[in-house]
Design an enzyme around this catalytic site. Structure first.
Site, PDB file in Angstrom:
ATOM      1  N   TYR A 150      74.074 -32.321  -4.510  1.00 25.47           N
ATOM      2  CA  TYR A 150      74.661 -30.982  -4.371  1.00 25.47           C
ATOM      3  C   TYR A 150      75.442 -30.620  -5.635  1.00 25.47           C
ATOM      4  CZ  TYR A 150      78.008 -27.380  -2.932  1.00 25.47           C
ATOM      5  OH  TYR A 150      78.791 -26.244  -2.866  1.00 25.47           O
ATOM      6  N   LEU A 191      75.905 -16.347  -2.433  1.00 21.71           N
ATOM      7  CA  LEU A 191      76.656 -17.352  -1.674  1.00 21.71           C
ATOM      8  C   LEU A 191      75.737 -18.322  -0.940  1.00 21.71           C
ATOM      9  CD1 LEU A 191      79.465 -15.111  -0.103  1.00 21.71           C
ATOM     10  CD2 LEU A 191      79.299 -16.088  -2.391  1.00 21.71           C
ATOM     11  N   SER A 238      81.271 -24.568  -7.709  1.00 18.36           N
ATOM     12  CA  SER A 238      82.069 -25.439  -6.835  1.00 18.36           C
ATOM     13  C   SER A 238      82.858 -26.488  -7.598  1.00 18.36           C
ATOM     14  CB  SER A 238      81.109 -26.147  -5.877  1.00 18.36           C
ATOM     15  OG  SER A 238      81.720 -27.250  -5.274  1.00 18.36           O
ATOM     16  N   ARG A 256      91.700 -33.444  -0.992  1.00 14.87           N
ATOM     17  CA  ARG A 256      91.095 -32.174  -1.368  1.00 14.87           C
ATOM     18  C   ARG A 256      92.173 -31.109  -1.539  1.00 14.87           C
ATOM     19  NH1 ARG A 256      87.516 -34.945  -2.175  1.00 14.87           N
ATOM     20  NH2 ARG A 256      85.299 -34.808  -1.645  1.00 14.87           N
ATOM     21  N   GLU A 293      82.989 -29.366  -6.689  1.00 13.99           N
ATOM     22  CA  GLU A 293      82.175 -30.590  -6.644  1.00 13.99           C
ATOM     23  C   GLU A 293      81.533 -30.876  -8.000  1.00 13.99           C
ATOM     24  OE1 GLU A 293      81.131 -33.089  -4.152  1.00 13.99           O
ATOM     25  OE2 GLU A 293      83.139 -32.447  -3.623  1.00 13.99           O
TER      26      GLU A 293
HETATM   27  P1  NDP Z   1      77.940 -21.959   4.448  1.00 15.27           P
HETATM   28  O1  NDP Z   1      77.201 -23.241   4.581  1.00 15.27           O
HETATM   29  O2  NDP Z   1      78.818 -21.506   5.557  1.00 15.27           O
HETATM   30  O3  NDP Z   1      76.885 -20.776   4.161  1.00 15.27           O
HETATM   31  C1  NDP Z   1      75.733 -20.998   3.402  1.00 15.27           C
HETATM   32  C2  NDP Z   1      74.789 -19.846   3.620  1.00 15.27           C
HETATM   33  O4  NDP Z   1      73.594 -20.060   2.866  1.00 15.27           O
HETATM   34  C3  NDP Z   1      74.341 -19.653   5.076  1.00 15.27           C
HETATM   35  O5  NDP Z   1      74.307 -18.289   5.364  1.00 15.27           O
HETATM   36  C4  NDP Z   1      72.930 -20.221   5.073  1.00 15.27           C
HETATM   37  O6  NDP Z   1      72.099 -19.676   6.050  1.00 15.27           O
HETATM   38  C5  NDP Z   1      72.477 -19.766   3.692  1.00 15.27           C
HETATM   39  N1  NDP Z   1      71.294 -20.473   3.210  1.00 15.27           N
HETATM   40  C6  NDP Z   1      71.083 -21.806   3.133  1.00 15.27           C
HETATM   41  N2  NDP Z   1      69.874 -22.056   2.585  1.00 15.27           N
HETATM   42  C7  NDP Z   1      69.316 -20.847   2.322  1.00 15.27           C
HETATM   43  C8  NDP Z   1      68.074 -20.445   1.756  1.00 15.27           C
HETATM   44  N3  NDP Z   1      67.165 -21.333   1.367  1.00 15.27           N
HETATM   45  N4  NDP Z   1      67.838 -19.127   1.627  1.00 15.27           N
HETATM   46  C9  NDP Z   1      68.734 -18.204   2.036  1.00 15.27           C
HETATM   47  N5  NDP Z   1      69.915 -18.525   2.592  1.00 15.27           N
HETATM   48  C10 NDP Z   1      70.192 -19.839   2.725  1.00 15.27           C
HETATM   49  O7  NDP Z   1      78.745 -22.045   3.079  1.00 15.27           O
HETATM   50  P2  NDP Z   1      80.137 -21.335   2.658  1.00 15.27           P
HETATM   51  O8  NDP Z   1      80.142 -19.962   3.172  1.00 15.27           O
HETATM   52  O9  NDP Z   1      81.238 -22.259   2.945  1.00 15.27           O
HETATM   53  O10 NDP Z   1      79.980 -21.324   1.069  1.00 15.27           O
HETATM   54  C11 NDP Z   1      79.379 -20.218   0.384  1.00 15.27           C
HETATM   55  C12 NDP Z   1      78.891 -20.687  -0.974  1.00 15.27           C
HETATM   56  O11 NDP Z   1      79.981 -21.184  -1.719  1.00 15.27           O
HETATM   57  C13 NDP Z   1      77.875 -21.814  -0.949  1.00 15.27           C
HETATM   58  O12 NDP Z   1      77.002 -21.622  -2.026  1.00 15.27           O
HETATM   59  C14 NDP Z   1      78.701 -23.061  -1.183  1.00 15.27           C
HETATM   60  O13 NDP Z   1      77.922 -24.081  -1.751  1.00 15.27           O
HETATM   61  C15 NDP Z   1      79.744 -22.532  -2.133  1.00 15.27           C
HETATM   62  N6  NDP Z   1      81.039 -23.171  -2.120  1.00 15.27           N
HETATM   63  C16 NDP Z   1      81.717 -23.322  -0.934  1.00 15.27           C
HETATM   64  C17 NDP Z   1      82.982 -23.847  -0.926  1.00 15.27           C
HETATM   65  C18 NDP Z   1      83.744 -24.042   0.340  1.00 15.27           C
HETATM   66  O14 NDP Z   1      84.726 -24.803   0.319  1.00 15.27           O
HETATM   67  N7  NDP Z   1      83.384 -23.370   1.428  1.00 15.27           N
HETATM   68  C19 NDP Z   1      83.637 -24.244  -2.202  1.00 15.27           C
HETATM   69  C20 NDP Z   1      82.834 -24.003  -3.376  1.00 15.27           C
HETATM   70  C21 NDP Z   1      81.597 -23.476  -3.328  1.00 15.27           C
HETATM   71  P3  NDP Z   1      71.701 -20.477   7.428  1.00 15.27           P
HETATM   72  O15 NDP Z   1      72.660 -20.014   8.456  1.00 15.27           O
HETATM   73  O16 NDP Z   1      70.310 -20.020   7.649  1.00 15.27           O
HETATM   74  O17 NDP Z   1      71.815 -21.931   7.138  1.00 15.27           O
HETATM   75  P1  GDR Z   2      83.127 -31.445   0.573  1.00 18.30           P
HETATM   76  O1  GDR Z   2      83.531 -31.134   2.085  1.00 18.30           O
HETATM   77  O2  GDR Z   2      82.182 -32.563   0.476  1.00 18.30           O
HETATM   78  O3  GDR Z   2      84.404 -31.529  -0.198  1.00 18.30           O
HETATM   79  O4  GDR Z   2      82.319 -30.123   0.189  1.00 18.30           O
HETATM   80  P2  GDR Z   2      83.533 -31.992   3.408  1.00 18.30           P
HETATM   81  O5  GDR Z   2      84.459 -31.298   4.328  1.00 18.30           O
HETATM   82  O6  GDR Z   2      82.162 -32.280   3.907  1.00 18.30           O
HETATM   83  O7  GDR Z   2      84.167 -33.402   2.935  1.00 18.30           O
HETATM   84  C1  GDR Z   2      85.457 -33.506   2.387  1.00 18.30           C
HETATM   85  C2  GDR Z   2      85.870 -34.957   2.262  1.00 18.30           C
HETATM   86  O8  GDR Z   2      86.061 -35.507   3.557  1.00 18.30           O
HETATM   87  C3  GDR Z   2      85.538 -36.836   3.591  1.00 18.30           C
HETATM   88  N1  GDR Z   2      85.212 -37.233   4.970  1.00 18.30           N
HETATM   89  C4  GDR Z   2      84.312 -36.623   5.764  1.00 18.30           C
HETATM   90  N2  GDR Z   2      83.527 -35.539   5.556  1.00 18.30           N
HETATM   91  C5  GDR Z   2      82.740 -35.136   6.581  1.00 18.30           C
HETATM   92  N3  GDR Z   2      81.988 -34.048   6.418  1.00 18.30           N
HETATM   93  N4  GDR Z   2      82.686 -35.805   7.790  1.00 18.30           N
HETATM   94  C6  GDR Z   2      83.465 -36.916   8.030  1.00 18.30           C
HETATM   95  O9  GDR Z   2      83.425 -37.491   9.109  1.00 18.30           O
HETATM   96  C7  GDR Z   2      84.319 -37.342   6.970  1.00 18.30           C
HETATM   97  N5  GDR Z   2      85.211 -38.347   6.870  1.00 18.30           N
HETATM   98  C8  GDR Z   2      85.749 -38.261   5.657  1.00 18.30           C
HETATM   99  C9  GDR Z   2      84.309 -36.747   2.687  1.00 18.30           C
HETATM  100  O10 GDR Z   2      83.902 -38.049   2.309  1.00 18.30           O
HETATM  101  C10 GDR Z   2      84.871 -35.888   1.562  1.00 18.30           C
HETATM  102  O11 GDR Z   2      85.555 -36.681   0.645  1.00 18.30           O
HETATM  103  C11 GDR Z   2      82.788 -28.838   0.557  1.00 18.30           C
HETATM  104  C12 GDR Z   2      81.564 -27.919   0.778  1.00 18.30           C
HETATM  105  O12 GDR Z   2      82.003 -26.701   1.300  1.00 18.30           O
HETATM  106  C13 GDR Z   2      80.839 -27.664  -0.530  1.00 18.30           C
HETATM  107  O13 GDR Z   2      79.819 -26.678  -0.326  1.00 18.30           O
HETATM  108  C14 GDR Z   2      81.859 -27.140  -1.560  1.00 18.30           C
HETATM  109  O14 GDR Z   2      81.231 -26.918  -2.777  1.00 18.30           O
HETATM  110  C15 GDR Z   2      83.007 -28.135  -1.718  1.00 18.30           C
HETATM  111  O15 GDR Z   2      83.630 -28.304  -0.456  1.00 18.30           O
HETATM  112  C16 GDR Z   2      84.056 -27.640  -2.692  1.00 18.30           C
END
Ligand code: NDP
Ligand code: GDR
Length: 341
Positions: free
Chosen positions: A152, A83, A128, A235, A130
């Site tokens: 990303y 993750l 993802s 979204r 994305e």
């Molecule tokens: P978070 O950003 O909350 O968590 C990411 C985690 O990765 C944190 O624990 C962070 O640690 C760790 N991390 C970052 N860089 C490194 C590194 N170099 N080595 C080891 N650990 C690292 O993400 P989410 O929990 O929301 O998402 C989990 C996974 O799912 C991610 O891969 C994300 O891209 C993917 N994803 C998320 C979605 C979502 O909507 N939430 C949707 C689809 C995919 P630290 O605290 O140190 O930064």
């Molecule tokens: P996303 O999530 O890029 O979909 O990636 P985020 O919540 O950052 O953005 C969603 C949408 O909102 C629009 N937006 C803004 N976004 C942020 N962060 N801040 C703002 O002020 C703002 N205003 C508008 C963005 O343009 C975008 O369209 C998340 C992450 O969890 C990824 O790791 C994961 O893979 C995808 O969801 C699925």
């Protein structure tokens, strides 16, 4: 009678949003849970502070394969959930090389560590929505073509195909979960949903300038306003707590495969803002929101909407939490947090 040996799971990114919910879920399923966390000058343990005595954490980083090997050799997991990632899309334009190292190359480092150390580990990769980016069809499914729109998204496509390739090349039980946006009170403050719910909570509590900061490292609420970017993006938002169960289900099947996890609905950022302010009795939300060009992206993903039909059919999984309920959970949690402080 001898007690059944507990299954062991290793989670990278255990202190992130999903890692913390997955750790809770697996503990509930009677697993022994292990995690990898990178060293930070101030440890980021808020999401797992209630779990630290029930999980074992290794110091490690996706950029350092030896740290992953060491963790695997020590805990000998049955399942590994990858993750960890640089997960903030906007940052991936500011840190494209680091994003590639962690989010793309990190996957191959974990898979190489598995292949060379304990190839029977069942592997989950956090792919993802994305990856779909400029979408070619709606809803998006496991067969929709990828067209990522950020460093990303590109890195996640690499991680996805690497997962498929290690399954096909080395017979590793490797699954890729293509998860659409999922949120919770544990979401980082720079992501749009939490930025909104935290901002709304501050405004409802009479806080005009917040202590927490936004992506630009300035007060998230400043002079009673939240600064946001593109309100028209749409979204498919689900609840993180529901989604981690799907990750686990993928690794319990007879055969490894890839699955879309989504709600099948999409909503705009504007609708999220409206709904969040409604939770605190405010209808004229425009008064509290300022559009700021800095929060727009160089290339936007305008609309995402997934179909989880395959996950429903094969895994028996379906989303439980509806959009309005999710917004309410998040606003309420942020208000509670501010009051408890
Ligand atoms: P978070 O950003 O909350 O968590 C990411 C985690 O990765 C944190 O624990 C962070 O640690 C760790 N991390 C970052 N860089 C490194 C590194 N170099 N080595 C080891 N650990 C690292 O993400 P989410 O929990 O929301 O998402 C989990 C996974 O799912 C991610 O891969 C994300 O891209 C993917 N994803 C998320 C979605 C979502 O909507 N939430 C949707 C689809 C995919 P630290 O605290 O140190 O930064
Ligand atoms: P996303 O999530 O890029 O979909 O990636 P985020 O919540 O950052 O953005 C969603 C949408 O909102 C629009 N937006 C803004 N976004 C942020 N962060 N801040 C703002 O002020 C703002 N205003 C508008 C963005 O343009 C975008 O369209 C998340 C992450 O969890 C990824 O790791 C994961 O893979 C995808 O969801 C699925």
């Amino acid at each position: 009678m001898a007690s059944k040996k507990k299954k062991r799971a290793l989670i990278t990114g255990i202190n992130g949003q999903d890692g913390s919910y997955l750790a809770e879920f697996l503990l509930g399923e009677n697993y022994e849970v292990f995690g990898i966390m990178r060293r930070l000058s101030v440890p980021n343990v808020e999401n797992i502070s209630h779990l630290v005595d029930r999980v074992k954490i290794y110091d490690g980083d996706l950029l350092d394969e030896s740290s992953i090997v060491r963790a695997i050799q020590d805990c000998r997991p049955d399942e590994l959930y990858n993750l960890a990632a640089q997960s903030f899309v906007k940052s991936s334009w500011h840190q494209p090389i680091f994003t590639g190292e962690a989010t793309a190359m990190g996957v191959i480092r974990v898979l190489e560590a598995i292949r060379n150390t304990k190839p029977d580990i069942k592997f989950y990769q956090a792919s993802s929505s994305e990856m779909y980016g400029e979408v070619e069809e709606t809803p998006q499914t496991e067969t929709t073509r990828f067209h990522p729109r950020s460093p990303y998204g590109v890195a996640k496509v690499f991680g996805h195909w690497t997962t498929v390739n290690y399954r096909e090349s080395f017979d590793i039980f490797a699954c890729s979960g293509i998860l659409f946006n999922h949120e919770s009170p544990r979401r980082g403050l720079e992501f749009i949903t939490r930025k909104i719910t935290y901002g709304v909570a501050c405004i409802a509590e009479g806080i005009k300038t917040s202590p927490a900061v936004n992506e630009e490292k300035e007060s998230l609420v400043k002079n009673g306003k939240i600064k946001l970017g593109n309100l028209d993006a749409r979204r498919d938002w689900g609840y993180a707590k529901d989604y981690v169960e799907a990750m686990w289900l993928m690794l319990q099947q007879k055969k490894p495969d890839d699955y879309v996890i989504a709600t099948g609905e999409n909503h705009s950022i504007k609708e999220f803002v409206q709904e969040a302010f409604k939770c605190v009795g405010v209808t004229n939300w425009q008064k509290y929101v300022q559009i700021d060009k800095r929060f727009f992206r160089p290339a936007e993903v305008e609309v995402l909407q997934g179909s989880c039909a395959k996950a429903k059919r094969v895994l028996g999984w379906k989303p439980k939490t509806k959009f309005k309920e999710l917004v309410e959970i998040m606003v309420k949690a942020d208000i509670d947090k501010l009051r408890n402080k």
